[in-house]
Motif scaffolding. Sequence first.
Motif, PDB file in Angstrom:
ATOM      1  N   ALA A 251      57.650  38.769  56.843  1.00 16.90           N
ATOM      2  CA  ALA A 251      58.643  39.503  56.054  1.00 16.90           C
ATOM      3  C   ALA A 251      58.470  39.274  54.565  1.00 16.90           C
ATOM      4  O   ALA A 251      58.718  40.179  53.761  1.00 16.90           O
ATOM      5  N   ALA A 252      58.037  38.090  54.166  1.00 16.02           N
ATOM      6  CA  ALA A 252      57.925  37.768  52.741  1.00 16.02           C
ATOM      7  C   ALA A 252      56.987  38.727  52.018  1.00 16.02           C
ATOM      8  O   ALA A 252      57.312  39.232  50.931  1.00 16.02           O
ATOM      9  N   GLY A 253      55.820  38.985  52.595  1.00 14.19           N
ATOM     10  CA  GLY A 253      54.875  39.884  51.948  1.00 14.19           C
ATOM     11  C   GLY A 253      55.399  41.300  51.843  1.00 14.19           C
ATOM     12  O   GLY A 253      55.248  41.964  50.814  1.00 14.19           O
ATOM     13  N   GLY A 254      56.035  41.789  52.894  1.00 11.79           N
ATOM     14  CA  GLY A 254      56.570  43.141  52.872  1.00 11.79           C
ATOM     15  C   GLY A 254      57.720  43.302  51.903  1.00 11.79           C
ATOM     16  O   GLY A 254      57.836  44.315  51.212  1.00 11.79           O
ATOM     17  N   ALA A 319      48.880  43.771  64.542  1.00  9.16           N
ATOM     18  CA  ALA A 319      49.616  44.266  63.374  1.00  9.16           C
ATOM     19  C   ALA A 319      49.556  43.288  62.206  1.00  9.16           C
ATOM     20  O   ALA A 319      49.336  43.700  61.052  1.00  9.16           O
ATOM     21  N   PHE A 320      49.752  42.009  62.463  1.00  4.93           N
ATOM     22  CA  PHE A 320      49.768  41.030  61.383  1.00  4.93           C
ATOM     23  C   PHE A 320      48.385  40.871  60.749  1.00  4.93           C
ATOM     24  O   PHE A 320      48.257  40.673  59.537  1.00  4.93           O
ATOM     25  N   ALA A 321      47.344  40.958  61.576  1.00  7.14           N
ATOM     26  CA  ALA A 321      45.982  40.885  61.032  1.00  7.14           C
ATOM     27  C   ALA A 321      45.696  42.095  60.144  1.00  7.14           C
ATOM     28  O   ALA A 321      45.085  41.960  59.068  1.00  7.14           O
ATOM     29  N   LEU A 322      46.140  43.275  60.560  1.00 10.09           N
ATOM     30  CA  LEU A 322      45.974  44.481  59.748  1.00 10.09           C
ATOM     31  C   LEU A 322      46.708  44.351  58.417  1.00 10.09           C
ATOM     32  O   LEU A 322      46.204  44.774  57.369  1.00 10.09           O
ATOM     33  N   GLU A 323      47.894  43.764  58.443  1.00 11.06           N
ATOM     34  CA  GLU A 323      48.666  43.556  57.217  1.00 11.06           C
ATOM     35  C   GLU A 323      47.932  42.628  56.257  1.00 11.06           C
ATOM     36  O   GLU A 323      47.896  42.869  55.038  1.00 11.06           O
ATOM     37  N   ALA A 324      47.340  41.556  56.771  1.00  5.31           N
ATOM     38  CA  ALA A 324      46.610  40.612  55.921  1.00  5.31           C
ATOM     39  C   ALA A 324      45.464  41.304  55.196  1.00  5.31           C
ATOM     40  O   ALA A 324      45.271  41.108  53.983  1.00  5.31           O
ATOM     41  N   GLY A 326      45.195  44.635  54.661  1.00  3.65           N
ATOM     42  CA  GLY A 326      45.745  45.673  53.797  1.00  3.65           C
ATOM     43  C   GLY A 326      46.225  45.145  52.459  1.00  3.65           C
ATOM     44  O   GLY A 326      46.014  45.781  51.413  1.00  3.65           O
ATOM     45  N   ILE A 327      46.875  43.984  52.461  1.00  2.00           N
ATOM     46  CA  ILE A 327      47.379  43.400  51.212  1.00  2.00           C
ATOM     47  C   ILE A 327      46.227  43.040  50.286  1.00  2.00           C
ATOM     48  O   ILE A 327      46.284  43.293  49.069  1.00  2.00           O
ATOM     49  N   LEU A 328      45.171  42.458  50.823  1.00  2.00           N
ATOM     50  CA  LEU A 328      44.012  42.115  49.991  1.00  2.00           C
ATOM     51  C   LEU A 328      43.353  43.360  49.412  1.00  2.00           C
ATOM     52  O   LEU A 328      42.964  43.388  48.237  1.00  2.00           O
ATOM     53  N   MET A 329      43.227  44.409  50.211  1.00  2.00           N
ATOM     54  CA  MET A 329      42.618  45.644  49.733  1.00  2.00           C
ATOM     55  C   MET A 329      43.467  46.304  48.654  1.00  2.00           C
ATOM     56  O   MET A 329      42.936  46.873  47.691  1.00  2.00           O
ATOM     57  N   LEU A 330      44.793  46.224  48.786  1.00  2.00           N
ATOM     58  CA  LEU A 330      45.672  46.791  47.771  1.00  2.00           C
ATOM     59  C   LEU A 330      45.462  46.105  46.430  1.00  2.00           C
ATOM     60  O   LEU A 330      45.449  46.762  45.380  1.00  2.00           O
ATOM     61  N   TYR A 331      45.302  44.794  46.451  1.00  2.00           N
ATOM     62  CA  TYR A 331      45.079  44.081  45.193  1.00  2.00           C
ATOM     63  C   TYR A 331      43.743  44.467  44.553  1.00  2.00           C
ATOM     64  O   TYR A 331      43.660  44.697  43.344  1.00  2.00           O
ATOM     65  N   HIS A 332      42.702  44.563  45.369  1.00  2.00           N
ATOM     66  CA  HIS A 332      41.367  44.810  44.827  1.00  2.00           C
ATOM     67  C   HIS A 332      41.141  46.263  44.421  1.00  2.00           C
ATOM     68  O   HIS A 332      40.408  46.534  43.463  1.00  2.00           O
ATOM     69  N   TYR A 333      41.751  47.205  45.142  1.00  2.00           N
ATOM     70  CA  TYR A 333      41.459  48.620  44.903  1.00  2.00           C
ATOM     71  C   TYR A 333      42.670  49.440  44.465  1.00  2.00           C
ATOM     72  O   TYR A 333      42.550  50.642  44.235  1.00  2.00           O
ATOM     73  N   GLY A 334      43.835  48.790  44.330  1.00  2.00           N
ATOM     74  CA  GLY A 334      45.060  49.520  44.024  1.00  2.00           C
ATOM     75  C   GLY A 334      45.151  50.058  42.613  1.00  2.00           C
ATOM     76  O   GLY A 334      46.076  50.822  42.314  1.00  2.00           O
ATOM     77  N   SER A 410      48.693  37.637  51.876  1.00  2.00           N
ATOM     78  CA  SER A 410      47.661  37.911  52.874  1.00  2.00           C
ATOM     79  C   SER A 410      47.436  36.705  53.780  1.00  2.00           C
ATOM     80  O   SER A 410      47.312  36.847  55.005  1.00  2.00           O
ATOM     81  N   ALA A 411      47.416  35.532  53.199  1.00  4.31           N
ATOM     82  CA  ALA A 411      47.146  34.311  53.969  1.00  4.31           C
ATOM     83  C   ALA A 411      48.234  34.038  55.009  1.00  4.31           C
ATOM     84  O   ALA A 411      47.931  33.671  56.155  1.00  4.31           O
ATOM     85  N   VAL A 412      49.494  34.206  54.634  1.00  4.14           N
ATOM     86  CA  VAL A 412      50.562  33.913  55.586  1.00  4.14           C
ATOM     87  C   VAL A 412      50.599  34.937  56.719  1.00  4.14           C
ATOM     88  O   VAL A 412      50.971  34.612  57.853  1.00  4.14           O
ATOM     89  N   ASN A 413      50.192  36.173  56.450  1.00  7.93           N
ATOM     90  CA  ASN A 413      50.106  37.161  57.526  1.00  7.93           C
ATOM     91  C   ASN A 413      49.001  36.812  58.509  1.00  7.93           C
ATOM     92  O   ASN A 413      49.163  36.965  59.718  1.00  7.93           O
TER      93      ASN A 413
END
Length: 439
Positions: A251-254, A319-324, A326-334, A410-413
């Motif tokens: 929940a924290a990341g979302g 789902a949680f692995a996909l979230e981890a 996705g968050i990294l990709m958002l930072y690098h390519y967002g 990303s790490a906690v997910n």
Amino acid sequence: MTRPTTSLAGSSPAAYPHHHDAAASRSETYRWGQLLIGIVCMAMIANLQYGWTLFVNPIAEKHGWSRAAIQVAFTIFVLTETWLVPIEGYLVDRFGPRPVVLVGGILCGLGWVLNSFASSLPLLYVAAAIGGLGAGAVYGTCVGNALKWFPDRRGLAAGMTAAGFGAGSALTIIPISTMIHTSGYEAAFLYFGIGQGLIVFLLAWALTRPPAHAAGSTNRNVQQSKRDYAPSEVLRSPVFWVMYAMFVMVAAGGLMATAQLAPIAQDFKIIDVPVNIMGLVLPALTFALAIDRVLNGITRPFFGWVSDRIGREQTMFVAFALEAVGILMLYHYGHHPVLFVVLTGIVFFAWGEIYSLFPSTCADTFGSKYAASNAGMLYTAKGTASLLVPLSSMLAAATGSWQAVFIAASAVNAAAALLAWFVLRPMRRRHIAQSRLSA
């Protein structure tokens, strides 16, 4: 003697049905109607959380308050929305859903009306607490109702109900954004607050108490307890605290993305950059918010439906692995406007399912009788996670970028995905096996 069918409509304790015959007297259409009412009520309170990011910058520009100070109101909202749900769940289990949602609708409307007049941070915080209390009453009731009406399809029912909250703001993001720009954020708070609260209040009158007993899932992949656990027993169960820790982690990341999306877009310098996807052109942030709300809604019944078939923990792992990722990709390519829109959609799609997976897993593990109270206790994990939202603003300000925030999320997910498979799965199997022996 079997109670008459009309007893189900009441909200008093005396109306509580104690026989399966009473449950059977309600048609399949009726319970789907109850689910639909809950979904609409959830949609009406969605903007209290998901529309908040639209107001942060206008409030800061008018009053000169810092983002961190304004986001304290968001934290207060989430804390009151979540940490009081166990009490509201107890009231639902005791008196039925109708009175709790009636009061909740009034408080939701009042919270946003106060926001429209808030000229000081303390008043903004008071309004957030009132709105959070109302939203929690509606949310906890509707999810608890769904878990009880659909023990055979808990993942789907909880997911559809939670989808109302996740996607409910999709249709109003553009109107609210337009009203903020044309009439000011105060008018948006006032008129949408009154409208949303009124609809919840009116629909509450049609809510009824679910049956006490109904057939559960027959799928071998979905293991369900054979007895009901009271809240006091649940709090002593180690499996509950593993679920709680996982809920906080994901929940924290979302929540960070929900509250900070507008500031992130502004820092990436793409907030008003036009984005064209399939002929639809909108500013990057507005486009992202609209798509995110839809995907955040779709993911809840989708992953809930998947979990009804392949199992809760297996679905969590995916789902949680996909979230981890996705968050990294958002930072690098967002920083690219189109990728910002697409990747935030992926992040919200991989995050929103927690609001169907965790309630259904909780009810599977601890039974239906106290489902509203027990799911409410687990839902407080969202409040605990919200404490990290202001910290993310401070961390970004201290480091000069969002890198540390994204990497941590990303790490906690990733850790939660591993916990679902290697820790929660065997623990729940042992717990349910024991429940069958003591039933």
